[in-house]
Design a protein around this motif. Sequence first.
Motif, PDB file in Angstrom:
ATOM      1  N   TYR A 103       0.826  -1.196   0.000  1.00  0.00           N
ATOM      2  CA  TYR A 103       0.000   0.000   0.000  1.00  0.00           C
ATOM      3  C   TYR A 103       0.868   1.257   0.000  1.00  0.00           C
ATOM      4  CZ  TYR A 103      -3.150   3.647   1.551  1.00  0.00           C
ATOM      5  OH  TYR A 103      -3.852   4.819   1.639  1.00  0.00           O
ATOM      6  N   LEU A 104       1.909   1.279   0.817  1.00  0.00           N
ATOM      7  CA  LEU A 104       2.795   2.454   0.853  1.00  0.00           C
ATOM      8  C   LEU A 104       3.530   2.631  -0.474  1.00  0.00           C
ATOM      9  CD1 LEU A 104       4.241   2.183   4.480  1.00  0.00           C
ATOM     10  CD2 LEU A 104       2.496   3.765   3.625  1.00  0.00           C
ATOM     11  N   SER A 105       3.896   1.525  -1.110  1.00  0.00           N
ATOM     12  CA  SER A 105       4.552   1.619  -2.418  1.00  0.00           C
ATOM     13  C   SER A 105       3.601   2.189  -3.458  1.00  0.00           C
ATOM     14  CB  SER A 105       5.039   0.248  -2.872  1.00  0.00           C
ATOM     15  OG  SER A 105       6.006  -0.246  -1.990  1.00  0.00           O
ATOM     16  N   TRP A 106       2.362   1.772  -3.401  1.00  0.00           N
ATOM     17  CA  TRP A 106       1.367   2.301  -4.337  1.00  0.00           C
ATOM     18  C   TRP A 106       1.144   3.786  -4.115  1.00  0.00           C
ATOM     19  CZ3 TRP A 106      -3.442   4.432  -3.138  1.00  0.00           C
ATOM     20  CH2 TRP A 106      -4.223   4.750  -4.239  1.00  0.00           C
ATOM     21  N   LYS A 107       1.102   4.190  -2.867  1.00  0.00           N
ATOM     22  CA  LYS A 107       0.855   5.588  -2.539  1.00  0.00           C
ATOM     23  C   LYS A 107       1.991   6.492  -3.029  1.00  0.00           C
ATOM     24  CE  LYS A 107      -1.163   7.944   1.306  1.00  0.00           C
ATOM     25  NZ  LYS A 107      -2.535   7.921   1.540  1.00  0.00           N
ATOM     26  N   ASN A 108       3.204   5.938  -3.072  1.00  0.00           N
ATOM     27  CA  ASN A 108       4.361   6.731  -3.489  1.00  0.00           C
ATOM     28  C   ASN A 108       4.679   6.606  -4.974  1.00  0.00           C
ATOM     29  OD1 ASN A 108       4.781   7.640  -0.878  1.00  0.00           O
ATOM     30  ND2 ASN A 108       6.068   5.894  -0.351  1.00  0.00           N
ATOM     31  N   LEU A 109       3.775   6.023  -5.761  1.00  0.00           N
ATOM     32  CA  LEU A 109       3.993   5.950  -7.198  1.00  0.00           C
ATOM     33  C   LEU A 109       4.078   7.358  -7.774  1.00  0.00           C
ATOM     34  CD1 LEU A 109       1.570   3.169  -8.495  1.00  0.00           C
ATOM     35  CD2 LEU A 109       4.045   3.143  -8.562  1.00  0.00           C
ATOM     36  N   PRO A 110       4.921   7.564  -8.758  1.00  0.00           N
ATOM     37  CA  PRO A 110       4.990   8.898  -9.359  1.00  0.00           C
ATOM     38  C   PRO A 110       3.666   9.241 -10.043  1.00  0.00           C
ATOM     39  CG  PRO A 110       6.343   7.327 -10.580  1.00  0.00           C
ATOM     40  CD  PRO A 110       5.840   6.623  -9.366  1.00  0.00           C
ATOM     41  N   ARG A 111       3.102  10.372  -9.697  1.00  0.00           N
ATOM     42  CA  ARG A 111       1.787  10.756 -10.212  1.00  0.00           C
ATOM     43  C   ARG A 111       1.872  11.442 -11.577  1.00  0.00           C
ATOM     44  NH1 ARG A 111      -1.008   7.324  -7.658  1.00  0.00           N
ATOM     45  NH2 ARG A 111      -0.953   7.552  -5.439  1.00  0.00           N
ATOM     46  N   ASN A 112       2.983  11.996 -11.907  1.00  0.00           N
ATOM     47  CA  ASN A 112       3.112  12.728 -13.169  1.00  0.00           C
ATOM     48  C   ASN A 112       4.123  12.051 -14.090  1.00  0.00           C
ATOM     49  OD1 ASN A 112       1.320  14.682 -12.238  1.00  0.00           O
ATOM     50  ND2 ASN A 112       2.955  15.793 -11.195  1.00  0.00           N
ATOM     51  N   ALA A 113       3.973  10.777 -14.290  1.00  0.00           N
ATOM     52  CA  ALA A 113       4.922  10.034 -15.111  1.00  0.00           C
ATOM     53  C   ALA A 113       4.518  10.025 -16.584  1.00  0.00           C
ATOM     54  CB  ALA A 113       5.063   8.610 -14.594  1.00  0.00           C
ATOM     55  N   GLY A 114       3.445  10.723 -16.943  1.00  0.00           N
ATOM     56  CA  GLY A 114       3.029  10.803 -18.334  1.00  0.00           C
ATOM     57  C   GLY A 114       2.431   9.506 -18.828  1.00  0.00           C
ATOM     58  N   LYS A 115       2.914   9.024 -19.980  1.00  0.00           N
ATOM     59  CA  LYS A 115       2.378   7.803 -20.592  1.00  0.00           C
ATOM     60  C   LYS A 115       2.664   6.577 -19.741  1.00  0.00           C
ATOM     61  CE  LYS A 115       2.547   9.300 -25.362  1.00  0.00           C
ATOM     62  NZ  LYS A 115       3.059   9.029 -26.700  1.00  0.00           N
ATOM     63  N   LEU A 116       3.744   6.591 -19.015  1.00  0.00           N
ATOM     64  CA  LEU A 116       4.087   5.440 -18.178  1.00  0.00           C
ATOM     65  C   LEU A 116       3.158   5.284 -16.982  1.00  0.00           C
ATOM     66  CD1 LEU A 116       7.981   5.501 -18.096  1.00  0.00           C
ATOM     67  CD2 LEU A 116       6.494   3.928 -19.318  1.00  0.00           C
ATOM     68  N   ASP A 117       2.497   6.365 -16.606  1.00  0.00           N
ATOM     69  CA  ASP A 117       1.613   6.316 -15.436  1.00  0.00           C
ATOM     70  C   ASP A 117       0.513   5.270 -15.613  1.00  0.00           C
ATOM     71  OD1 ASP A 117       0.717   7.144 -12.899  1.00  0.00           O
ATOM     72  OD2 ASP A 117      -0.770   8.472 -13.819  1.00  0.00           O
ATOM     73  N   GLY A 118      -0.096   5.216 -16.781  1.00  0.00           N
ATOM     74  CA  GLY A 118      -1.150   4.230 -17.038  1.00  0.00           C
ATOM     75  C   GLY A 118      -0.623   2.808 -17.011  1.00  0.00           C
ATOM     76  N   TRP A 119       0.554   2.602 -17.582  1.00  0.00           N
ATOM     77  CA  TRP A 119       1.151   1.271 -17.592  1.00  0.00           C
ATOM     78  C   TRP A 119       1.553   0.833 -16.195  1.00  0.00           C
ATOM     79  CZ3 TRP A 119       0.788  -2.200 -21.196  1.00  0.00           C
ATOM     80  CH2 TRP A 119       0.553  -1.796 -22.502  1.00  0.00           C
ATOM     81  N   ILE A 120       2.088   1.765 -15.427  1.00  0.00           N
ATOM     82  CA  ILE A 120       2.492   1.436 -14.052  1.00  0.00           C
ATOM     83  C   ILE A 120       1.276   1.019 -13.240  1.00  0.00           C
ATOM     84  CG2 ILE A 120       3.390   2.400 -11.911  1.00  0.00           C
ATOM     85  CD1 ILE A 120       5.333   4.050 -13.621  1.00  0.00           C
ATOM     86  N   LYS A 121       0.181   1.767 -13.378  1.00  0.00           N
ATOM     87  CA  LYS A 121      -1.041   1.426 -12.640  1.00  0.00           C
ATOM     88  C   LYS A 121      -1.620   0.092 -13.096  1.00  0.00           C
ATOM     89  CE  LYS A 121      -2.549   6.003 -11.275  1.00  0.00           C
ATOM     90  NZ  LYS A 121      -3.593   7.019 -11.405  1.00  0.00           N
ATOM     91  N   ALA A 122      -1.571  -0.169 -14.402  1.00  0.00           N
ATOM     92  CA  ALA A 122      -2.094  -1.438 -14.919  1.00  0.00           C
ATOM     93  C   ALA A 122      -1.262  -2.613 -14.401  1.00  0.00           C
ATOM     94  CB  ALA A 122      -2.097  -1.421 -16.441  1.00  0.00           C
ATOM     95  N   LEU A 123       0.052  -2.473 -14.417  1.00  0.00           N
ATOM     96  CA  LEU A 123       0.913  -3.530 -13.896  1.00  0.00           C
ATOM     97  C   LEU A 123       0.720  -3.720 -12.398  1.00  0.00           C
ATOM     98  CD1 LEU A 123       4.219  -2.966 -15.875  1.00  0.00           C
ATOM     99  CD2 LEU A 123       2.642  -4.890 -16.051  1.00  0.00           C
ATOM    100  N   PHE A 124       0.520  -2.617 -11.704  1.00  0.00           N
ATOM    101  CA  PHE A 124       0.289  -2.711 -10.263  1.00  0.00           C
ATOM    102  C   PHE A 124      -1.024  -3.430  -9.972  1.00  0.00           C
ATOM    103  CE2 PHE A 124      -1.063  -1.055  -6.132  1.00  0.00           C
ATOM    104  CZ  PHE A 124       0.018  -1.443  -5.372  1.00  0.00           C
ATOM    105  N   ASN A 125      -2.081  -3.120 -10.744  1.00  0.00           N
ATOM    106  CA  ASN A 125      -3.362  -3.817 -10.571  1.00  0.00           C
ATOM    107  C   ASN A 125      -3.216  -5.309 -10.845  1.00  0.00           C
ATOM    108  OD1 ASN A 125      -4.970  -1.659  -9.823  1.00  0.00           O
ATOM    109  ND2 ASN A 125      -5.410  -1.101 -11.934  1.00  0.00           N
ATOM    110  N   PHE A 126      -2.494  -5.644 -11.902  1.00  0.00           N
ATOM    111  CA  PHE A 126      -2.262  -7.050 -12.231  1.00  0.00           C
ATOM    112  C   PHE A 126      -1.481  -7.738 -11.116  1.00  0.00           C
ATOM    113  CE2 PHE A 126       0.295 -10.367 -14.366  1.00  0.00           C
ATOM    114  CZ  PHE A 126      -0.743 -11.169 -14.791  1.00  0.00           C
ATOM    115  N   PHE A 127      -0.455  -7.070 -10.606  1.00  0.00           N
ATOM    116  CA  PHE A 127       0.349  -7.619  -9.510  1.00  0.00           C
ATOM    117  C   PHE A 127      -0.504  -7.851  -8.263  1.00  0.00           C
ATOM    118  CE2 PHE A 127       2.859  -6.745  -5.658  1.00  0.00           C
ATOM    119  CZ  PHE A 127       3.689  -7.849  -5.700  1.00  0.00           C
ATOM    120  N   LEU A 128      -1.375  -6.905  -7.934  1.00  0.00           N
ATOM    121  CA  LEU A 128      -2.260  -7.063  -6.771  1.00  0.00           C
ATOM    122  C   LEU A 128      -3.164  -8.281  -6.929  1.00  0.00           C
ATOM    123  CD1 LEU A 128      -3.471  -3.505  -5.738  1.00  0.00           C
ATOM    124  CD2 LEU A 128      -1.977  -5.030  -4.481  1.00  0.00           C
ATOM    125  N   PHE A 129      -3.708  -8.462  -8.121  1.00  0.00           N
ATOM    126  CA  PHE A 129      -4.609  -9.584  -8.353  1.00  0.00           C
ATOM    127  C   PHE A 129      -3.867 -10.907  -8.251  1.00  0.00           C
ATOM    128  CE2 PHE A 129      -7.555 -12.267 -10.694  1.00  0.00           C
ATOM    129  CZ  PHE A 129      -8.752 -11.868 -10.136  1.00  0.00           C
TER     130      PHE A 129
END
Length: 193
Positions: free
Chosen positions: A29-55
């Motif tokens: 949870y703390l790692s997710w909270k500290n994800l870079p919020r303004n990473a541009g195009k990578l932001d969507g991919w990072i969130k998608a990979l994080f969701n997949f990892f959580l599942f």
Amino acid sequence: MRSTRPSEIIKSLNTLVLFQYVPRIRQIYLSWKNLPRNAGKLDGWIKALFNFFLFILASHVIGAFWYFFSIQRETACWHLVCGNLSGCGNSFSCANTNSSVNYAFLDDHCPINTPNTTKFDFGIFLEALQSGIVQSSNLPQKFFYCFWWGLRNLSSFGQGLQTSSYLWESCFSIFISILGLMLFLYFLENLKN
């Protein structure tokens, strides 16, 4: 059997195994909270990979608990039977050196191959006992079978689970349903953003 020292140690270790996930979940949870919020195009991919990892992680944890609780339910049946019958040994621990005790009658009172819910209802844990995964010593087989069970039931929100009337089994099934729904809603929320 009711108050032997090895059984108290095993219960303490079981509790420790269950609570080891609390700091891990907090760190994720703390790692997710500290994800870079303004990473541009990578932001969507990072969130998608994080969701997949959580599942995937949740599926693994659910499968591990299912395996763990399956062993606990079989042991509970054995203790119930031995508490009601004379001639049972006083412990199931390996320290019991009395090899003349025959525990074959447990198969009659705790039927797995031909389940009898009037004698003992294993509920959702019967599949683990019938498949032989509990008795197997093949670690990859155990890992992937339990992972598949967790993935299958988490992705279907636990709809196929046929529980017994055992309270903690029902709570575990409810937890699977709620966790699957929460992860799905979390994924939809991030997809919307």
